[in-house]
Design a protein around this motif. Structure first.
Motif, PDB file in Angstrom:
ATOM      1  N   ASP A   1       0.832  -1.209   0.000  1.00 45.13           N
ATOM      2  CA  ASP A   1       0.000   0.000   0.000  1.00 45.13           C
ATOM      3  C   ASP A   1       0.857   1.246   0.000  1.00 45.13           C
ATOM      4  O   ASP A   1       1.859   1.314   0.701  1.00 45.13           O
TER       5      ASP A   1
ATOM      6  N   THR B   1       7.751   1.836   6.027  1.00 45.93           N
ATOM      7  CA  THR B   1       8.031   3.185   6.529  1.00 45.93           C
ATOM      8  C   THR B   1       7.911   4.254   5.454  1.00 45.93           C
ATOM      9  O   THR B   1       8.168   5.419   5.731  1.00 45.93           O
ATOM     10  N   SER B   2       7.523   3.865   4.223  1.00 44.45           N
ATOM     11  CA  SER B   2       7.102   4.817   3.186  1.00 44.45           C
ATOM     12  C   SER B   2       8.145   5.861   2.790  1.00 44.45           C
ATOM     13  O   SER B   2       8.547   6.685   3.598  1.00 44.45           O
ATOM     14  N   ARG B   3       8.511   5.831   1.518  1.00 46.85           N
ATOM     15  CA  ARG B   3       9.449   6.840   1.006  1.00 46.85           C
ATOM     16  C   ARG B   3       8.722   8.096   0.559  1.00 46.85           C
ATOM     17  O   ARG B   3       9.335   9.113   0.272  1.00 46.85           O
TER      18      ARG B   3
ATOM     19  N   SER C   1      15.683   7.186   6.941  1.00 48.46           N
ATOM     20  CA  SER C   1      15.206   5.807   7.069  1.00 48.46           C
ATOM     21  C   SER C   1      15.377   5.279   8.500  1.00 48.46           C
ATOM     22  O   SER C   1      14.469   4.653   9.055  1.00 48.46           O
TER      23      SER C   1
ATOM     24  N   ARG D   1      12.728   6.621  10.727  1.00 46.86           N
ATOM     25  CA  ARG D   1      11.412   6.041  10.393  1.00 46.86           C
ATOM     26  C   ARG D   1      11.302   4.619  10.938  1.00 46.86           C
ATOM     27  O   ARG D   1      10.255   4.218  11.447  1.00 46.86           O
ATOM     28  N   TRP D   2      12.386   3.848  10.855  1.00 39.62           N
ATOM     29  CA  TRP D   2      12.313   2.470  11.373  1.00 39.62           C
ATOM     30  C   TRP D   2      12.303   2.453  12.902  1.00 39.62           C
ATOM     31  O   TRP D   2      11.748   1.541  13.516  1.00 39.62           O
TER      32      TRP D   2
ATOM     33  N   ALA E   1       8.799  -4.517   5.247  1.00 39.11           N
ATOM     34  CA  ALA E   1       9.223  -4.392   3.848  1.00 39.11           C
ATOM     35  C   ALA E   1      10.305  -3.336   3.749  1.00 39.11           C
ATOM     36  O   ALA E   1      10.130  -2.202   4.192  1.00 39.11           O
TER      37      ALA E   1
ATOM     38  N   GLY F   1      14.929  -2.997   2.772  1.00 38.96           N
ATOM     39  CA  GLY F   1      16.142  -3.710   2.369  1.00 38.96           C
ATOM     40  C   GLY F   1      17.406  -3.088   2.924  1.00 38.96           C
ATOM     41  O   GLY F   1      18.480  -3.662   2.834  1.00 38.96           O
ATOM     42  N   GLY F   2      17.281  -1.909   3.510  1.00 40.10           N
ATOM     43  CA  GLY F   2      18.474  -1.237   4.049  1.00 40.10           C
ATOM     44  C   GLY F   2      18.835  -1.780   5.428  1.00 40.10           C
ATOM     45  O   GLY F   2      18.173  -2.664   5.962  1.00 40.10           O
TER      46      GLY F   2
ATOM     47  N   THR G   1      16.094  -1.716   8.184  1.00 43.34           N
ATOM     48  CA  THR G   1      15.055  -2.741   8.001  1.00 43.34           C
ATOM     49  C   THR G   1      15.583  -4.093   8.456  1.00 43.34           C
ATOM     50  O   THR G   1      14.905  -4.848   9.159  1.00 43.34           O
TER      51      THR G   1
END
Ligand SMILES: Cc1cc2nc3c(=O)[nH]c(=O)nc-3n(C[C@H](O)[C@H](O)[C@H](O)COP(=O)(O)O)c2cc1C
Length: 360
Positions: free
Chosen positions: A54, A125-127, A141, A144-145, A213, A215-216, A219
């Motif tokens: 989403d 966490t939405s970019r 990021s 946000r995480w 979701a 990849g960094g 996350t």
């Protein structure tokens, strides 16, 4: 090895130019009908979970000719799907960047009542999307995480605070809820202050199956500490192997064996022949247009046998614990995925043992 088989209900089979096909049912997109049909079919085929990514942006440049960003609210859609399914897990995406834990917990627990043991969540966490939320600028990021982990803590604390056993409904004594058993949350942290309790009890005592979701580094660290699965982008086998090794190493540091499972997205344009599949791919995403369908993911354009071979190769290379399948190009991809790919994977013993992610 048993893989977790996830089915994306984005719905990617209408995206790009595929909605223009006679049989696309694009008019019904917002009734939920085609998505219910797809998920019921996926459930019959043995998929473990239906997954809905989403995003909270609607780029007007895209929307004129591609339904990529149109759709029902994921919670409302999951409620509709809960009424139409019996076994399959329903995983809804929650943006921790734009959500408060109390309403998120209330919505998830409400869904749990509609499909006990079948609800999971995917924390992102939405970019982008900040324009909708009075946010000056998105934090980086890592921040946000951090907020995401705090949100997960608070949601689980709220869930633990009102167990189903507290709901007594004892007509004789007049005790509806045993208040002694309700433990209000008392959270004050970097991002949230939340007291609780929730206005409804929680049917399952275990934490909700959690996907993240990304990849960094942030996350991967959070996935290692907390998640049951990580939804990832792994275009090449090597990318899957290295991400899987990285999350497992992070989980080992946190004393968690066998978690989290790495579930890369898998975009599938399927047809009876490779030539036909390539033609569908070209028609869906003409070379002049930008590809916006299933995003930058592992991709197979070919026959069901090609899809099976690609999945087997990744499983043998220990580059996946499962996959989130995005059928692309037409409804035929949904049919071939469910009726041809899944039975072949089942014969190979790669799917169908029941997912370890859900409690029911
Ligand atoms: C495979 C994948 C799927 C994602 N899905 C979503 C999504 O559905 N909604 C969203 O708002 N953000 C999504 N994101 C963004 C991530 O949650 C995250 O904000 C971003 O990847 C930055 O974190 P990172 O640097 O650790 O990867 C996704 C990212 C990846 C890699």
């Amino acid at each position: 090895m048993t893989l977790v088989a996830g089915f994306s209900i984005a719905p990617t089979w209408m995206r790009g130019q595929a909605w223009r096909r006679e049989d696309s049912r694009a008019e019904e997109l917002l009734s939920g009908g085609p998505i219910i049909d797809a998920v019921v079919r996926a459930e019959r085929a043995g998929f473990d979970l239906a997954f809905r990514p989403d995003a909270l942006t609607l780029p007007l440049g895209t929307i004129g000719s591609d339904p990529a960003h149109l759709g029902l609210d994921p919670i409302v859609q999951a409620a509709q799907l809960a009424g139409a399914t019996r076994r399959i897990g329903l995983v809804v995406t929650v943006s921790a960047t734009f959500s408060e834990p109390y309403p998120v917990a209330r919505q998830l627990v409400s869904l749990e009542h509609l499909a006990p043991g079948h609800i999971g969540w995917n924390v992102v966490t939405s970019r982008s999307g900040d324009e909708q939320f009075s946010v000056e600028r998105l934090p980086d990021s890592a921040a946000r995480w951090r907020r995401a982990e705090e949100l997960i803590d608070v949601v689980e604390s709220l869930r633990a605070g009102f167990p189903a056993a507290a709901m007594r409904v004892d007509r004789d004594s007049g005790v509806l809820v045993d208040v002694e058993r309700v433990r209000p949350t008392n959270h004050a942290g970097e991002n949230f202050r939340v007291a609780g309790p929730l206005p409804l009890p929680v049917p399952t005592p275990q934490p909700l199956p959690l996907m993240v979701a990304g990849g960094g580094e942030s996350t991967i660290a959070l996935a290692g500490r907390r998640a049951d699965a990580m939804f990832a982008s792994a275009i090449e086998i090597e990318s899957g192997s290295s991400q899987r090794a990285a999350v497992r190493a992070a989980a080992k540091d946190a004393g968690r064996p066998d978690r989290p499972l790495l579930l890369p997205g898998l975009s599938l344009v399927l047809a009876g022949t490779r030539g036909e599949a390539a033609a569908i791919e070209r028609a869906t995403y003409p070379p002049s247009g930008q590809r916006r369908g299933a995003g930058p993911h592992w991709s197979v354009v070919g026959t069901p046998e090609d899809a099976v071979a690609s999945i087997v190769a990744r499983a043998e290379a220990r580059a996946i614990d499962g996959f989130i399948a995005f059928p692309v190009g037409s409804w035929r991809s949904v049919e071939l995925l469910c009726d041809e790919v899944m039975p072949r994977l089942r014969v190979l013993g790669l799917v169908g043992e029941g997912t370890p992610l859900f409690h029911a």
